[in-house]
Design a protein around this motif. Structure first.
Motif, PDB file in Angstrom:
ATOM      1  N   PRO A 116       0.806  -1.221   0.000  1.00  0.00           N
ATOM      2  CA  PRO A 116       0.000   0.000   0.000  1.00  0.00           C
ATOM      3  C   PRO A 116       0.839   1.272   0.000  1.00  0.00           C
ATOM      4  O   PRO A 116       1.998   1.276   0.428  1.00  0.00           O
ATOM      5  N   LEU A 117       0.232   2.344  -0.471  1.00  0.00           N
ATOM      6  CA  LEU A 117       0.801   3.675  -0.322  1.00  0.00           C
ATOM      7  C   LEU A 117       0.250   4.300   0.949  1.00  0.00           C
ATOM      8  O   LEU A 117      -0.848   3.968   1.394  1.00  0.00           O
ATOM      9  N   HIS A 118       1.007   5.215   1.520  1.00  0.00           N
ATOM     10  CA  HIS A 118       0.463   6.003   2.619  1.00  0.00           C
ATOM     11  C   HIS A 118      -0.664   6.881   2.055  1.00  0.00           C
ATOM     12  O   HIS A 118      -0.574   7.365   0.914  1.00  0.00           O
ATOM     13  N   PRO A 119      -1.760   7.063   2.788  1.00  0.00           N
ATOM     14  CA  PRO A 119      -2.895   7.850   2.285  1.00  0.00           C
ATOM     15  C   PRO A 119      -2.489   9.226   1.743  1.00  0.00           C
ATOM     16  O   PRO A 119      -3.038   9.683   0.729  1.00  0.00           O
ATOM     17  N   LYS A 120      -1.529   9.871   2.386  1.00  0.00           N
ATOM     18  CA  LYS A 120      -1.090  11.190   1.932  1.00  0.00           C
ATOM     19  C   LYS A 120      -0.478  11.108   0.541  1.00  0.00           C
ATOM     20  O   LYS A 120      -0.773  11.926  -0.334  1.00  0.00           O
ATOM     21  N   VAL A 146      -7.068  -8.482  -3.078  1.00  0.00           N
ATOM     22  CA  VAL A 146      -7.454  -7.876  -1.803  1.00  0.00           C
ATOM     23  C   VAL A 146      -6.590  -6.638  -1.575  1.00  0.00           C
ATOM     24  O   VAL A 146      -5.428  -6.745  -1.166  1.00  0.00           O
ATOM     25  N   ASP A 147      -7.148  -5.459  -1.844  1.00  0.00           N
ATOM     26  CA  ASP A 147      -6.331  -4.246  -1.794  1.00  0.00           C
ATOM     27  C   ASP A 147      -6.406  -3.501  -0.475  1.00  0.00           C
ATOM     28  O   ASP A 147      -5.765  -2.452  -0.325  1.00  0.00           O
ATOM     29  N   ASP A 148      -7.153  -4.010   0.499  1.00  0.00           N
ATOM     30  CA  ASP A 148      -7.265  -3.297   1.765  1.00  0.00           C
ATOM     31  C   ASP A 148      -6.819  -4.148   2.957  1.00  0.00           C
ATOM     32  O   ASP A 148      -7.185  -3.877   4.095  1.00  0.00           O
ATOM     33  N   ALA A 149      -6.024  -5.163   2.700  1.00  0.00           N
ATOM     34  CA  ALA A 149      -5.523  -5.999   3.798  1.00  0.00           C
ATOM     35  C   ALA A 149      -4.394  -5.304   4.544  1.00  0.00           C
ATOM     36  O   ALA A 149      -4.317  -5.349   5.770  1.00  0.00           O
ATOM     37  N   LEU A 150      -3.509  -4.655   3.814  1.00  0.00           N
ATOM     38  CA  LEU A 150      -2.378  -3.949   4.403  1.00  0.00           C
ATOM     39  C   LEU A 150      -2.641  -2.448   4.439  1.00  0.00           C
ATOM     40  O   LEU A 150      -3.272  -1.902   3.535  1.00  0.00           O
ATOM     41  N   VAL A 151      -2.136  -1.791   5.474  1.00  0.00           N
ATOM     42  CA  VAL A 151      -2.187  -0.328   5.552  1.00  0.00           C
ATOM     43  C   VAL A 151      -0.783   0.191   5.821  1.00  0.00           C
ATOM     44  O   VAL A 151       0.023  -0.472   6.495  1.00  0.00           O
ATOM     45  N   ARG A 152      -0.512   1.364   5.286  1.00  0.00           N
ATOM     46  CA  ARG A 152       0.781   2.005   5.531  1.00  0.00           C
ATOM     47  C   ARG A 152       0.575   3.080   6.586  1.00  0.00           C
ATOM     48  O   ARG A 152      -0.191   4.024   6.373  1.00  0.00           O
ATOM     49  N   THR A 153       1.240   2.929   7.705  1.00  0.00           N
ATOM     50  CA  THR A 153       1.009   3.813   8.840  1.00  0.00           C
ATOM     51  C   THR A 153       1.963   4.992   8.899  1.00  0.00           C
ATOM     52  O   THR A 153       1.731   5.950   9.633  1.00  0.00           O
ATOM     53  N   LYS A 186      -4.420 -18.809   4.125  1.00  0.00           N
ATOM     54  CA  LYS A 186      -4.321 -18.524   2.695  1.00  0.00           C
ATOM     55  C   LYS A 186      -2.860 -18.392   2.252  1.00  0.00           C
ATOM     56  O   LYS A 186      -1.966 -18.099   3.040  1.00  0.00           O
ATOM     57  N   HIS A 187      -2.661 -18.614   0.955  1.00  0.00           N
ATOM     58  CA  HIS A 187      -1.367 -18.347   0.328  1.00  0.00           C
ATOM     59  C   HIS A 187      -1.487 -16.988  -0.354  1.00  0.00           C
ATOM     60  O   HIS A 187      -2.252 -16.820  -1.303  1.00  0.00           O
ATOM     61  N   ILE A 188      -0.734 -16.006   0.134  1.00  0.00           N
ATOM     62  CA  ILE A 188      -0.828 -14.624  -0.325  1.00  0.00           C
ATOM     63  C   ILE A 188       0.342 -14.288  -1.241  1.00  0.00           C
ATOM     64  O   ILE A 188       1.503 -14.583  -0.933  1.00  0.00           O
ATOM     65  N   LEU A 189       0.030 -13.650  -2.355  1.00  0.00           N
ATOM     66  CA  LEU A 189       1.071 -13.119  -3.244  1.00  0.00           C
ATOM     67  C   LEU A 189       1.151 -11.614  -3.026  1.00  0.00           C
ATOM     68  O   LEU A 189       0.221 -10.872  -3.347  1.00  0.00           O
ATOM     69  N   LEU A 190       2.256 -11.149  -2.475  1.00  0.00           N
ATOM     70  CA  LEU A 190       2.488  -9.734  -2.225  1.00  0.00           C
ATOM     71  C   LEU A 190       3.130  -9.122  -3.467  1.00  0.00           C
ATOM     72  O   LEU A 190       4.136  -9.631  -3.960  1.00  0.00           O
ATOM     73  N   VAL A 191       2.559  -8.035  -3.990  1.00  0.00           N
ATOM     74  CA  VAL A 191       3.077  -7.441  -5.224  1.00  0.00           C
ATOM     75  C   VAL A 191       3.523  -6.007  -4.993  1.00  0.00           C
ATOM     76  O   VAL A 191       2.918  -5.261  -4.232  1.00  0.00           O
ATOM     77  N   ASP A 192       4.592  -5.622  -5.689  1.00  0.00           N
ATOM     78  CA  ASP A 192       5.129  -4.260  -5.604  1.00  0.00           C
ATOM     79  C   ASP A 192       5.762  -3.902  -6.942  1.00  0.00           C
ATOM     80  O   ASP A 192       5.907  -4.765  -7.831  1.00  0.00           O
ATOM     81  N   ASP A 193       6.171  -2.643  -7.079  1.00  0.00           N
ATOM     82  CA  ASP A 193       6.786  -2.229  -8.339  1.00  0.00           C
ATOM     83  C   ASP A 193       8.276  -2.575  -8.380  1.00  0.00           C
ATOM     84  O   ASP A 193       8.770  -3.089  -9.378  1.00  0.00           O
TER      85      ASP A 193
END
Length: 225
Positions: A116-120, A146-153, A186-193
């Motif tokens: 995730p990106l930070h909301p700002k 699932v795009d809301d499992a992780l949050v950037r604090t 679950k088996h989760i695939l974490l994706v990033d750039d």
């Protein structure tokens, strides 16, 4: 009308900026053949697992391209993140997703979760640059997105080519997990750039491991050499 529009506003390659020929999309044929693909998901060696060794115990790990400064791949990532070319994300996701769909171990993944990106920062940019990438891969391997499992604090600095110690300190505690009981077992695939030292992936991994009995794999657009 389309031909007339393209005459005055031609579509250009997002990697080299040359005008695309008829039938080409996002990337020209020349760049398609010159981009440095890794093929990690086809080989028995595990470069991403080795990078994260001792920090994150991931099941599978792959990257579409190798990344370096002043290259076609840097142009793609730059256009995606800073010039609003969101179509690049989906294009790369379809590219990698088609390859992963041919591999049994990747087709056993249950869901795809984007870093995730930070909301700002998301408000400033207007989008998460890995959303299209993740959605396309999820569709290809028949997994949930699932795009809301992780949050950037915490909002952190741009981290390409930062040292491992600096990067890890800056991002390791920047992520948290929502209460998602549907992700248990679950088996989760974490994706990033982009993955450089692995600090961001490690931070996300530590957050996701709070969920009961999950396995975590990683897929990124590019890995820094």
């Amino acid at each position: 009308m389309r031909s007339l529009f393209n005459l005055f506003y031609p579509k250009t390659c997002k990697a080299c900026d040359t005008v695309l020929d008829y039938g080409e999309d996002i990337i020209c044929t020349s760049c398609r053949h010159r981009l440095p693909v890794t093929g990690f998901h086809y080989v028995t060696e595990k470069p991403i697992q080795k990078l994260l060794y001792g920090r994150a115990d991931i099941e599978l790990g792959t990257a579409l391209f190798y990344f370096d400064k002043k290259t076609l791949v840097q142009n793609l990532i730059h256009n995606l993140k800073y010039r609003g070319d969101k179509s690049i994300s989906t294009f790369l996701g379809k590219w990698l997703g088609q390859e992963l769909a041919e591999l049994e171990n990747y087709c056993q993944i249950d869901c795809v979760v984007p870093v995730p990106l930070h909301p700002k920062r998301k408000r400033k940019r207007g989008y998460n640059q890995v959303s299209g990438f993740g959605k396309a891969i999820a569709k290809s391997i028949n997994a949930d997105y699932v795009d809301d499992a992780l949050v950037r604090t915490r909002s952190t600095r741009t981290q390409v080519f930062m040292g491992r110690a600096t990067r890890s300190k800056d991002v390791l505690n920047s992520f948290d997990i929502r209460e998602f009981t549907n992700l248990q077992n679950k088996h989760i695939l974490l994706v990033d750039d982009l993955i450089t030292t692995g600090g961001t992936i490690e931070g996300c991994y530590l957050a996701l491991k709070k969920i009961k009995n999950v396995k975590i794999s990683v897929a990124v657009m590019a890995i820094a050499q």
